[in-house]
Design a protein around this motif. Sequence first.
Motif, PDB file in Angstrom:
ATOM      1  N   THR A  35       0.823  -1.206   0.000  1.00 27.99           N
ATOM      2  CA  THR A  35       0.000   0.000   0.000  1.00 27.99           C
ATOM      3  C   THR A  35       0.853   1.249   0.000  1.00 27.99           C
ATOM      4  O   THR A  35       0.333   2.349  -0.058  1.00 27.99           O
ATOM      5  N   GLU A  36       2.156   1.114   0.093  1.00 27.83           N
ATOM      6  CA  GLU A  36       3.001   2.293   0.217  1.00 27.83           C
ATOM      7  C   GLU A  36       4.193   2.219  -0.713  1.00 27.83           C
ATOM      8  O   GLU A  36       4.726   1.154  -0.993  1.00 27.83           O
ATOM      9  N   ARG A  42       0.140   5.087  -1.943  1.00 23.69           N
ATOM     10  CA  ARG A  42       0.413   5.039  -3.383  1.00 23.69           C
ATOM     11  C   ARG A  42      -0.554   5.898  -4.184  1.00 23.69           C
ATOM     12  O   ARG A  42      -0.273   6.263  -5.305  1.00 23.69           O
ATOM     13  N   ASN A  43      -1.698   6.266  -3.647  1.00 25.85           N
ATOM     14  CA  ASN A  43      -2.646   7.113  -4.354  1.00 25.85           C
ATOM     15  C   ASN A  43      -2.556   8.573  -3.954  1.00 25.85           C
ATOM     16  O   ASN A  43      -3.360   9.380  -4.407  1.00 25.85           O
ATOM     17  N   PRO A  90       7.119   7.837  -7.209  1.00 23.40           N
ATOM     18  CA  PRO A  90       6.272   6.773  -7.766  1.00 23.40           C
ATOM     19  C   PRO A  90       4.796   7.163  -7.882  1.00 23.40           C
ATOM     20  O   PRO A  90       4.113   6.753  -8.813  1.00 23.40           O
ATOM     21  N   GLN A  91       4.308   7.991  -6.949  1.00 22.32           N
ATOM     22  CA  GLN A  91       2.908   8.400  -7.020  1.00 22.32           C
ATOM     23  C   GLN A  91       2.653   9.243  -8.258  1.00 22.32           C
ATOM     24  O   GLN A  91       1.623   9.101  -8.919  1.00 22.32           O
ATOM     25  N   ALA A  92       3.595  10.125  -8.612  1.00 21.92           N
ATOM     26  CA  ALA A  92       3.423  10.961  -9.799  1.00 21.92           C
ATOM     27  C   ALA A  92       3.377  10.101 -11.058  1.00 21.92           C
ATOM     28  O   ALA A  92       2.623  10.402 -11.990  1.00 21.92           O
ATOM     29  N   GLY A 150       0.242   8.004 -15.572  1.00 23.02           N
ATOM     30  CA  GLY A 150      -0.293   6.906 -16.361  1.00 23.02           C
ATOM     31  C   GLY A 150      -1.804   6.903 -16.397  1.00 23.02           C
ATOM     32  O   GLY A 150      -2.422   6.684 -17.438  1.00 23.02           O
ATOM     33  N   ARG A 151      -2.431   7.173 -15.264  1.00 26.34           N
ATOM     34  CA  ARG A 151      -3.894   7.196 -15.205  1.00 26.34           C
ATOM     35  C   ARG A 151      -4.461   8.308 -16.073  1.00 26.34           C
ATOM     36  O   ARG A 151      -5.412   8.105 -16.830  1.00 26.34           O
TER      37      ARG A 151
END
Length: 67
Positions: free
Chosen positions: A14-15, A21-22, A30-32, A37-38
């Motif tokens: 989750t991290e 992560r969100n 990594p979150q960016a 991608g989304r």
Amino acid sequence: METRSSTDLPTIATEYNGRDRNAFLFGFNPQAELWNGRLAMIGFLAYLLWDLAGYSVLRDVLHLIGY
């Protein structure tokens, strides 16, 4: 083959780097990359739907330059 009970399974990651992560964080992390991608997938789908509706930017540009 060994089977494990559900309590022995590893937890889902989750991290990343100690953060959710969100989480919407700025900078190179990594979150960016997940958000990039989304948003790219949403943009690509929006363009495909726009093109199917008959409004094609690419087709209009190619028509203007003579192709």
